[in-house]
Design an enzyme around this catalytic site. Sequence first.
Site, short mmCIF file in Angstrom:
data_model
loop_
_atom_site.label_atom_id
_atom_site.label_comp_id
_atom_site.label_asym_id
_atom_site.label_seq_id
_atom_site.Cartn_x
_atom_site.Cartn_y
_atom_site.Cartn_z
N MET A 62 -11.72 20.07 -35.27
CA MET A 62 -11.79 18.69 -34.80
C MET A 62 -10.74 18.41 -33.73
SD MET A 62 -11.12 15.22 -37.06
CE MET A 62 -12.54 15.50 -38.10
N LEU A 78 -14.39 10.61 -30.97
CA LEU A 78 -14.67 10.72 -32.39
C LEU A 78 -15.73 9.72 -32.83
CD1 LEU A 78 -11.99 11.30 -35.12
CD2 LEU A 78 -13.70 9.54 -35.47
N LEU A 84 -20.50 13.02 -36.99
CA LEU A 84 -19.34 12.80 -37.84
C LEU A 84 -19.36 11.42 -38.48
CD1 LEU A 84 -16.56 13.94 -38.80
CD2 LEU A 84 -15.56 12.67 -36.90
N ARG A 102 -8.86 0.32 -33.15
CA ARG A 102 -8.03 1.17 -33.99
C ARG A 102 -6.93 1.88 -33.22
NH1 ARG A 102 -9.53 2.50 -39.08
NH2 ARG A 102 -8.60 4.57 -38.88
N ARG A 151 -13.17 19.53 -30.82
CA ARG A 151 -14.32 18.64 -30.64
C ARG A 151 -13.94 17.33 -29.95
NH1 ARG A 151 -17.93 16.25 -29.42
NH2 ARG A 151 -19.91 15.77 -30.44
N TYR A 152 -12.73 16.82 -30.23
CA TYR A 152 -12.39 15.48 -29.73
C TYR A 152 -11.08 15.43 -28.95
CZ TYR A 152 -15.57 14.80 -33.65
OH TYR A 152 -16.63 14.91 -34.51
N HIS A 264 -11.36 15.76 -46.93
CA HIS A 264 -11.88 14.65 -46.13
C HIS A 264 -13.24 14.23 -46.68
CE1 HIS A 264 -12.84 12.12 -42.74
NE2 HIS A 264 -11.71 12.43 -42.13
N ASP A 341 -1.46 21.36 -40.99
CA ASP A 341 -1.05 19.96 -41.04
C ASP A 341 -1.63 19.19 -39.87
OD1 ASP A 341 0.53 19.50 -43.34
OD2 ASP A 341 2.17 20.66 -42.45
N GLU A 344 -4.01 13.61 -41.36
CA GLU A 344 -4.44 13.35 -42.74
C GLU A 344 -3.44 13.84 -43.78
OE1 GLU A 344 -6.58 14.23 -40.42
OE2 GLU A 344 -8.20 12.74 -40.49
N GLU A 348 -1.32 10.27 -43.80
CA GLU A 348 -2.13 9.64 -44.86
C GLU A 348 -1.66 10.05 -46.26
OE1 GLU A 348 -6.83 9.20 -46.16
OE2 GLU A 348 -6.31 10.04 -44.20
N CYS A 405 -32.78 16.44 -42.89
CA CYS A 405 -32.38 16.50 -41.48
C CYS A 405 -33.51 16.07 -40.56
CB CYS A 405 -31.93 17.91 -41.13
SG CYS A 405 -31.37 18.08 -39.41
#
Length: 429
Positions: A62, A78, A84, A102, A151-152, A264, A341, A344, A348, A405
């Site tokens: 990610m 994202l 996602l 956010r 990905r982001y 997650h 790490d 999250e 979090e 799907c």
Amino acid sequence: MSIRTSAAHLSRQIQPRPALRLAPRLISPYGVQKSPMATVAPPVTQDSTSKKGPTAMVFLNMGGPSSTDEVGDFLSRLFADADLIPLGRLQSYLGPLISRRRTPKIQQQYAAIGGGSPIRKWSEYQCTEMCKILDKISPETAPHRPYVAFRYADPLTEHMYEQLLKDGFGGGNGGRAVAFTQYPQYSCSTTGSSLNELWKWRNRLESKKSTGETHPSGAITWSVIDRWPTHPGLIEAFARNIEAKLAEYPEERRKDVVLLFSAHSLPMSVVNRGDPYPAEVAATVYAVMQRLKFSNPYRLCWQSQVGPSAWLGAQTSDTVRSYVERGQTDLVLVPIAFTSDHIETLYEIDKEVMHEDAKGHPGVKRAESLNGNPVFIQALADIAHAHLQSGDSCSRQMGLRCQGCKSERCLEQKKFFAGEQAKILPTVR
């Protein structure tokens, strides 16, 4: 080709192909030998001095913003990803709206953990160190060149692919690349999304949109390591980290410490579609507990829910709060679906769950993340080595689509990476 290069080439051809079982003799299995610090790998081309190399090893993940300035772009990508966070027909409107609202809050969170995510640092280190081991245990596919595709966040998938082409892979030169997901447990929201993105940029840069051909000659030959939830090396790395944390408790309390495995969460709409992620996470947890001989009571819980829709529970924060209120204040949180790490774990879990929900009880602890763990890096090398020797394009499981799907993109991506077995389940109308 120089005399030295020719001699090296001939030497590798004469040497017998190393069996997988010999790997531990070269590098101590899940052992105590620490890898040296990562170094920048030199560029490689297809002027191979080995039988099947060079091989590009591409870690998929990610990603995360490396600085607070990158948070806005990270969140925009994202929340634009329906794989996602499915927001329905209003995704193009709601995604940017949510990300803008956010951004200030998430920037504060990244500032609190040092100004950015360490996931790029750890991903590049893990991939580089894995490739060093692969060069030793799999000389026939060497040299192994490390790449990371997020990905982001940077390095984005398209930037990674452009670098592959610059380095002499594809673009008429051929060559092999392995897409190695760093999500041990498969989900359409994570690994599936990353493979959709890789397939998209492969088409744009090497196929239909760039050459007009679906399978142009000299393009990169891709294979995929798409899941590895119960690999012995992964399980051993988790188990050792848990044992190290349990050793911090007095012996008379140790066996009663509750292990809380945290992963997650997923929207229930994704779970109900048939996504395999919950089952594969549970398989990892059970394998770890088998390795620990079920020494402690344990539960699996889920974190990082976003938005008002129903998500897979019970939530990690609610679980910790509930146990603490009941007087169970010896808890070890175990990030079971993360390979390093990031926000999250560092914010979090460490700052919100352990200090707010656990009310600061010192008996609530977190097991270390995998990060630069040499046991884990050896496991990565063993997984990659087995894949390189197998000749498989992906696992058999990857070709099977979720029962509900409806994504044509998913179908086409699976046709490319998995081949004909991807047609097991046609698109649901």
